[in-house]
Every structure is written in structure tokens, then in C-alpha cells.
Design a protein around this motif. Structure first.
Motif, PDB file in Angstrom:
ATOM      1  N   LEU A 229      -4.528  72.416 -30.224  1.00  0.00           N
ATOM      2  CA  LEU A 229      -3.319  73.081 -30.696  1.00  0.00           C
ATOM      3  C   LEU A 229      -2.338  72.079 -31.293  1.00  0.00           C
ATOM      4  CD1 LEU A 229      -1.854  75.725 -31.035  1.00  0.00           C
ATOM      5  CD2 LEU A 229      -1.026  75.530 -28.687  1.00  0.00           C
ATOM      6  N   ALA A 230      -2.147  70.939 -30.637  1.00  0.00           N
ATOM      7  CA  ALA A 230      -1.238  69.926 -31.172  1.00  0.00           C
ATOM      8  C   ALA A 230      -1.723  69.437 -32.537  1.00  0.00           C
ATOM      9  CB  ALA A 230      -1.129  68.757 -30.195  1.00  0.00           C
ATOM     10  N   TRP A 231      -3.023  69.180 -32.660  1.00  0.00           N
ATOM     11  CA  TRP A 231      -3.588  68.729 -33.936  1.00  0.00           C
ATOM     12  C   TRP A 231      -3.418  69.794 -35.020  1.00  0.00           C
ATOM     13  CZ3 TRP A 231      -8.676  70.260 -35.997  1.00  0.00           C
ATOM     14  CH2 TRP A 231      -9.028  69.553 -37.145  1.00  0.00           C
ATOM     15  N   SER A 232      -3.667  71.047 -34.669  1.00  0.00           N
ATOM     16  CA  SER A 232      -3.571  72.127 -35.655  1.00  0.00           C
ATOM     17  C   SER A 232      -2.141  72.325 -36.133  1.00  0.00           C
ATOM     18  CB  SER A 232      -4.110  73.428 -35.059  1.00  0.00           C
ATOM     19  OG  SER A 232      -5.488  73.322 -34.760  1.00  0.00           O
ATOM     20  N   LYS A 233      -1.177  72.225 -35.221  1.00  0.00           N
ATOM     21  CA  LYS A 233       0.221  72.470 -35.580  1.00  0.00           C
ATOM     22  C   LYS A 233       0.816  71.353 -36.435  1.00  0.00           C
ATOM     23  CE  LYS A 233       2.806  73.897 -32.128  1.00  0.00           C
ATOM     24  NZ  LYS A 233       3.293  74.007 -30.726  1.00  0.00           N
ATOM     25  N   THR A 234       0.213  70.157 -36.399  1.00  0.00           N
ATOM     26  CA  THR A 234       0.725  69.051 -37.208  1.00  0.00           C
ATOM     27  C   THR A 234      -0.104  68.818 -38.465  1.00  0.00           C
ATOM     28  OG1 THR A 234      -0.600  67.444 -35.958  1.00  0.00           O
ATOM     29  CG2 THR A 234       1.657  67.846 -35.195  1.00  0.00           C
ATOM     30  N   ALA A 235      -1.140  69.630 -38.678  1.00  0.00           N
ATOM     31  CA  ALA A 235      -2.080  69.380 -39.772  1.00  0.00           C
ATOM     32  C   ALA A 235      -1.357  69.287 -41.116  1.00  0.00           C
ATOM     33  CB  ALA A 235      -3.126  70.491 -39.819  1.00  0.00           C
ATOM     34  N   ARG A 236      -1.700  68.276 -41.873  1.00  0.00           N
ATOM     35  CA  ARG A 236      -1.172  68.082 -43.219  1.00  0.00           C
ATOM     36  C   ARG A 236      -2.263  67.405 -44.046  1.00  0.00           C
ATOM     37  NH1 ARG A 236      -0.156  62.749 -43.797  1.00  0.00           N
ATOM     38  NH2 ARG A 236       0.229  61.494 -41.908  1.00  0.00           N
ATOM     39  N   PRO A 237      -2.211  67.510 -45.365  1.00  0.00           N
ATOM     40  CA  PRO A 237      -3.247  66.874 -46.186  1.00  0.00           C
ATOM     41  C   PRO A 237      -3.176  65.355 -46.087  1.00  0.00           C
ATOM     42  CG  PRO A 237      -2.003  68.508 -47.459  1.00  0.00           C
ATOM     43  CD  PRO A 237      -1.253  68.283 -46.182  1.00  0.00           C
ATOM     44  N   TRP A 238      -4.315  64.723 -45.935  1.00  0.00           N
ATOM     45  CA  TRP A 238      -4.400  63.267 -45.976  1.00  0.00           C
ATOM     46  C   TRP A 238      -4.925  62.796 -47.334  1.00  0.00           C
ATOM     47  CZ3 TRP A 238      -6.653  61.081 -40.733  1.00  0.00           C
ATOM     48  CH2 TRP A 238      -5.778  61.406 -39.692  1.00  0.00           C
TER      49      TRP A 238
ATOM     50  N   TYR B  57     -15.216  64.387 -23.939  1.00  0.00           N
ATOM     51  CA  TYR B  57     -14.539  63.085 -23.935  1.00  0.00           C
ATOM     52  C   TYR B  57     -14.109  62.719 -25.353  1.00  0.00           C
ATOM     53  CZ  TYR B  57     -13.930  58.012 -23.257  1.00  0.00           C
ATOM     54  OH  TYR B  57     -13.429  56.725 -23.229  1.00  0.00           O
ATOM     55  N   PHE B  58     -15.052  62.832 -26.282  1.00  0.00           N
ATOM     56  CA  PHE B  58     -14.794  62.422 -27.663  1.00  0.00           C
ATOM     57  C   PHE B  58     -13.645  63.212 -28.284  1.00  0.00           C
ATOM     58  CE2 PHE B  58     -15.252  62.524 -32.198  1.00  0.00           C
ATOM     59  CZ  PHE B  58     -15.625  61.241 -32.534  1.00  0.00           C
ATOM     60  N   PHE B  59     -13.715  64.542 -28.177  1.00  0.00           N
ATOM     61  CA  PHE B  59     -12.715  65.373 -28.847  1.00  0.00           C
ATOM     62  C   PHE B  59     -11.311  65.145 -28.282  1.00  0.00           C
ATOM     63  CE2 PHE B  59     -15.378  68.753 -31.084  1.00  0.00           C
ATOM     64  CZ  PHE B  59     -14.865  68.435 -32.330  1.00  0.00           C
ATOM     65  N   LEU B  60     -11.183  64.964 -26.991  1.00  0.00           N
ATOM     66  CA  LEU B  60      -9.847  64.761 -26.432  1.00  0.00           C
ATOM     67  C   LEU B  60      -9.186  63.516 -27.018  1.00  0.00           C
ATOM     68  CD1 LEU B  60      -9.549  65.688 -22.647  1.00  0.00           C
ATOM     69  CD2 LEU B  60      -7.952  66.181 -24.483  1.00  0.00           C
ATOM     70  N   TYR B  61      -9.928  62.425 -27.079  1.00  0.00           N
ATOM     71  CA  TYR B  61      -9.356  61.203 -27.656  1.00  0.00           C
ATOM     72  C   TYR B  61      -9.201  61.313 -29.175  1.00  0.00           C
ATOM     73  CZ  TYR B  61      -9.345  58.411 -23.395  1.00  0.00           C
ATOM     74  OH  TYR B  61      -9.060  57.912 -22.138  1.00  0.00           O
ATOM     75  N   ALA B  62     -10.188  61.909 -29.856  1.00  0.00           N
ATOM     76  CA  ALA B  62     -10.109  62.015 -31.312  1.00  0.00           C
ATOM     77  C   ALA B  62      -8.914  62.854 -31.744  1.00  0.00           C
ATOM     78  CB  ALA B  62     -11.401  62.616 -31.863  1.00  0.00           C
ATOM     79  N   LEU B  63      -8.731  63.996 -31.124  1.00  0.00           N
ATOM     80  CA  LEU B  63      -7.631  64.873 -31.505  1.00  0.00           C
ATOM     81  C   LEU B  63      -6.280  64.260 -31.150  1.00  0.00           C
ATOM     82  CD1 LEU B  63      -9.240  68.245 -30.405  1.00  0.00           C
ATOM     83  CD2 LEU B  63      -8.924  67.441 -32.756  1.00  0.00           C
ATOM     84  N   TYR B  64      -6.219  63.563 -30.029  1.00  0.00           N
ATOM     85  CA  TYR B  64      -4.987  62.848 -29.680  1.00  0.00           C
ATOM     86  C   TYR B  64      -4.674  61.814 -30.759  1.00  0.00           C
ATOM     87  CZ  TYR B  64      -1.643  59.948 -27.151  1.00  0.00           C
ATOM     88  OH  TYR B  64      -0.522  59.231 -26.795  1.00  0.00           O
ATOM     89  N   GLY B  65      -5.689  61.062 -31.170  1.00  0.00           N
ATOM     90  CA  GLY B  65      -5.476  60.046 -32.193  1.00  0.00           C
ATOM     91  C   GLY B  65      -5.082  60.627 -33.542  1.00  0.00           C
ATOM     92  N   LEU B  66      -5.720  61.706 -33.942  1.00  0.00           N
ATOM     93  CA  LEU B  66      -5.403  62.332 -35.237  1.00  0.00           C
ATOM     94  C   LEU B  66      -3.988  62.899 -35.245  1.00  0.00           C
ATOM     95  CD1 LEU B  66      -8.795  64.148 -35.855  1.00  0.00           C
ATOM     96  CD2 LEU B  66      -7.971  62.080 -36.987  1.00  0.00           C
ATOM     97  N   THR B  67      -3.587  63.507 -34.142  1.00  0.00           N
ATOM     98  CA  THR B  67      -2.221  64.020 -34.044  1.00  0.00           C
ATOM     99  C   THR B  67      -1.217  62.869 -34.078  1.00  0.00           C
ATOM    100  OG1 THR B  67      -3.050  65.850 -32.701  1.00  0.00           O
ATOM    101  CG2 THR B  67      -0.673  65.515 -32.720  1.00  0.00           C
ATOM    102  N   ALA B  68      -1.575  61.751 -33.440  1.00  0.00           N
ATOM    103  CA  ALA B  68      -0.707  60.582 -33.464  1.00  0.00           C
ATOM    104  C   ALA B  68      -0.537  60.056 -34.893  1.00  0.00           C
ATOM    105  CB  ALA B  68      -1.273  59.484 -32.555  1.00  0.00           C
ATOM    106  N   VAL B  69      -1.605  60.080 -35.689  1.00  0.00           N
ATOM    107  CA  VAL B  69      -1.483  59.674 -37.090  1.00  0.00           C
ATOM    108  C   VAL B  69      -0.520  60.595 -37.826  1.00  0.00           C
ATOM    109  CG1 VAL B  69      -2.700  59.477 -39.291  1.00  0.00           C
ATOM    110  CG2 VAL B  69      -3.747  58.572 -37.209  1.00  0.00           C
TER     111      VAL B  69
END
Length: 394
Positions: A338-347, A61-73
Motif C-alpha cells: 500500500l505504501a509503495w502504491s500510494k507513492t507510485a510515480r514515473p521513474w 522476505y524479498f518483497f518486504l525489503y524491495a517495496l520498502y526500498g522502492l517507497t524510500a526512493v
């Protein structure tokens, strides 16, 4: 009729092989593909995918929402990121982390939430977001300062170095977004980590003793891929050392097909687990996906591209003008990683400079050869059958 069926089958096989070639040589789609992935994930989350994932593993549950949120950022979609954070801060989001620990809810929960909160605050600059980031960061830093080990517990009596790595990165993010306050905490953490590396690989271990921080298992690909995504945000020199070792010990191409990432170091075999998923010739799909992010953050664009292109072949993506899903949408948690990994950038860190490490441009050749052979085989068999057909059969 039999000839028609053979023709249809030959065309289907050749078309599938041709599609594999196209996906292998074409760069993986960027922002447009991720936007369509987010559309698929939002629909799945609203349909109960997080609750389904929770039944499969403790942080589903946690990871699905967390990764969605991080990718959205990363995609500058503030409302979507806030929506995801609200789910993480719900009773359902906190439920698996209710044990008695020095840091309430444990470092896994607090670190990932604070990292997402910091991303939201950096976009919004809203006083309420900034105040929450300040308060949570102070609690996390106080727990590290009071701890005899660099690794706080995620569950009572259980500690994973990767979880503390995310939390420390969130303190670095605090210091970028707000007034710097935690440099001493981070420097002390780094020194204590370097004194407790896995003896065999000199990498951060997978699991440690919760009381002493000493390694109780060696490095593993699923945690290493995440660790190496966050270390560049914490300390560039240590990140460079760790990433070089990670690449040496875990990057592989079984049967010449790859690149992929092993769950265990080269020369070591071990069982699959809930994080790694099924291992194919020692390769972990989840570690391979997350290493796209690690490569992007460590200035290794050729490996990031290669892993993403390989994912377009092995991941069996299905696209429409509105959405995109992998493995026919059977496992949304994989789409989220995969979505989170493909958008990864330094924060926190500066954009990385491309390193001297370059993935060989010949890595595609074995797969290309395989696809061409598969595509031609039905026609070669048909030609051979016609050549050996008795003359009386015309």
C-alpha cells in the motif's frame, strides 16, 4: 444497567459508522501517512517481519525489503533505500532463487533488484551505483537477447510475464540514467509479447510455458495490476491499450461496494492463491491495492483516489503521530504494497496526463447509505422499543 449498556453500544456503533463516513469522503493521506507507514515498516523489518513473511510465501522476505526500498526512493530517502538493497543482496535475499537458470537467480530477483538499483542510482549519481546498474542491466539484456521467448524464468522451468515486465522496465530506467543501450532489446520484447497475448482478453497472460512463452493460463488481477504499473515505463501506446482492457475486464464493485479489482476477468471464477489472498466475491485485496499504483501511472487519478479512499475504510488503519498500520499491523506485507502504491510515480516515463476515464463520483453512495443506516439503527430500535412499551412501565 441494561439501559446503560444499550446506550454505550448504540454510541459505539454510531461512532464507528461516523468514522467510516469520514474515511470514505476524506482523501487518503499523502506523504505524511506514507512516512508513518515507513516508520512502522522499518520497526517491523528490524523485528523479523521479513523472515515471518518468508514462511508464508516464497517471496515474502524479498518483497518486504524491495517495496520498502522502492517507497524510500519515491520519498527521496536514499539511506533507507540502500539499507533495503543490502538486505536483498544478502544470502537470505537470494536464497529462494538459487536454481539453475540462464539468468542467474532468475528474472524475478534480477528485475526487481535492478529496478531498485536504478532508482537509487538516479538519486545518488554515485559512480559505484551507476557501475552496478550498468553491469546488471547488461546481464539482463543479454539474457533477453538470447531467449527464444520474451519471458525469462523466475524459477527453474517456471515463467511469469509480470517478472519479465519489471526487468524490461529496469532496462528503460538504465537508458534514462545512463547512455541508452537497450532500445532494440525492448522493441523486440514488445513485438514478441504482442504475439503471445491471452486469447480471451488480449492481455498479457498470468503464466506461460517456459520454453515457448505461450500462455498456459489467462490474465489474472494480481499480475495485471503489477504489469500495468510498469508498462507505462516501457511503451506508452502498448500501456494505454493494456490498461484500457485491464480496466474493462477486472474493475468491479460487488454488491455496489467498491471500487475493487477482481482476481479473474469478469464472468470467470477461480480459486484463491498465495498471491491473491482470500477472494471476497471474486475480489483480490492485493490486486486492488496495487491497482492504485497502476492507475497513478496510467493517468487515472479518479480511480487511484477512489481505491485509496476505499482502502481507508476496508483496511482498518490505526494511526499515531509516529506510525500508521493497516489491519492492526497483522500483515506488514500489505502495508508495504500500500505504501509503495500510494507513492507510485514515473521513474522513466513523463508524468501522465489525466485520461478521459473517470470513476463515477457516485461510487461512494452505496457505502454512505450503508454507514448511515448502521449508525441510525440502534437509535431507531430504541425509539421503537419506547413507543411500544406498556404505559404501566412508564
Amino acid at each position: 444497567m441494561l439501559r446503560v449498556l444499550r446506550l454505550v453500544l448504540a454510541i459505539a456503533i454510531s461512532a464507528a459508522a461516523a468514522l467510516g463516513v469520514v474515511r470514505l469522503v476524506t482523501p487518503a493521506d499523502g506523504d505524511s501517512g506514507v512516512r508513518r507507514q515507513l516508520a512502522f515498516l522499518r520497526h517491523e523489518l528490524e523485528s523479523g517481519a521479513a523472515e515471518d513473511a518468508q514462511r508464508l510465501f516464497p517471496e515474502g522476505y524479498f518483497f518486504l525489503y524491495a517495496l520498502y526500498g522502492l517507497t524510500a526512493v519515491d520519498a527521496s530517502r536514499l539511506d533507507d533505500a540502500r539499507w533495503a538493497l543490502s538486505r536483498l543482496e544478502s544470502d537470505a535475499g537470494r536464497a529462494p532463487f538459487a536454481g539453475d537458470m540462464p539468468l542467474r537467480y532468475g528474472v524475478f530477483y534480477r528485475g526487481w533488484v535492478n529496478w531498485l538499483r536504478g532508482g537509487i542510482a538516479s538519486l545518488s549519481r554515485d559512480p559505484a551505483d551507476l557501475r552496478a546498474l550498468q553491469e546488471d542491466s547488461a546481464a539482463i539484456a543479454a539474457a533477453f537477447d538470447a531467449s527464444p521467448t520474451p519471458y525469462l524464468t523466475s524459477y527453474p522451468g517456471q515463467a511469469w510475464p509480470v517478472d519479465s515486465t519489471v526487468a524490461i522496465a529496469s532496462l528503460r530506467l538504465h537508458d534514462k540514467v545512463l547512455t541508452p543501450a537497450y532500445d532494440v532489446t525492448v522493441i523486440r520484447w514488445l513485438a514478441n509479447v504482442q504475439a503471445r497475448l491471452d486469447p480471451a482478453t488480449q492481455l498479457m497472460p498470468h503464466i506461460v510455458d517456459a520454453d515457448t512463452g505461450s500462455p498456459t493460463s489467462g490474465a489474472q488481477g494480481t499480475s495485471q495490476s503489477l504489469i500495468n504499473r510498469f508498462l507505462p515505463e516501457i511503451d506508452a501506446d502498448f500501456a494505454r491499450q493494456q490498461y484500457t482492457r485491464f480496466r474493462t475486464w477486472f474493475l468491479a464493485a460487488p454488491l455496489g461496494l467498491g471500487p475493487t479489482v477482481r482476481e479473474y476477468p469478469v464472468g470467470v471464477d477461480g480459486p484463491a492463491n498465495v498471491d491473491s489472498g482470500p477472494l471476497v466475491l471474486g475480489t483480490s485485496l492485493s490486486a486492488t491495492v496495487v491497482t492504485i499504483a497502476a492507475a497513478r501511472l496510467n493517468g487515472d487519478p479518479s480511480l487511484a483516489r477512489g481505491l485509496a479512499q476505499f482502502g481507508e475504510v476496508a483496511g482498518l488503519p490505526v494511526s499515531t503521530p509516529w506510525s500508521k498500520r493497516y489491519a492492526f499491523g497483522a500483515a506488514p506485507i500489505g502495508d508495504a504494497f500500500l505504501a509503495w502504491s500510494k507513492t507510485a510515480r514515473p521513474w522513466v516515463a513523463a508524468p501522465p496526463q489525466p485520461a478521459s476515464r473517470v470513476l463515477s463520483r457516485w461510487w461512494q453512495l452505496p457505502l454512505l447509505t450503508l454507514f448511515v443506516a448502521v449508525g441510525l439503527t440502534p437509535w431507531l430500535i430504541g425509539a421503537a422499543r419506547r413507543r411500544h412499551r406498556p404505559a404501566s412501565q412508564g
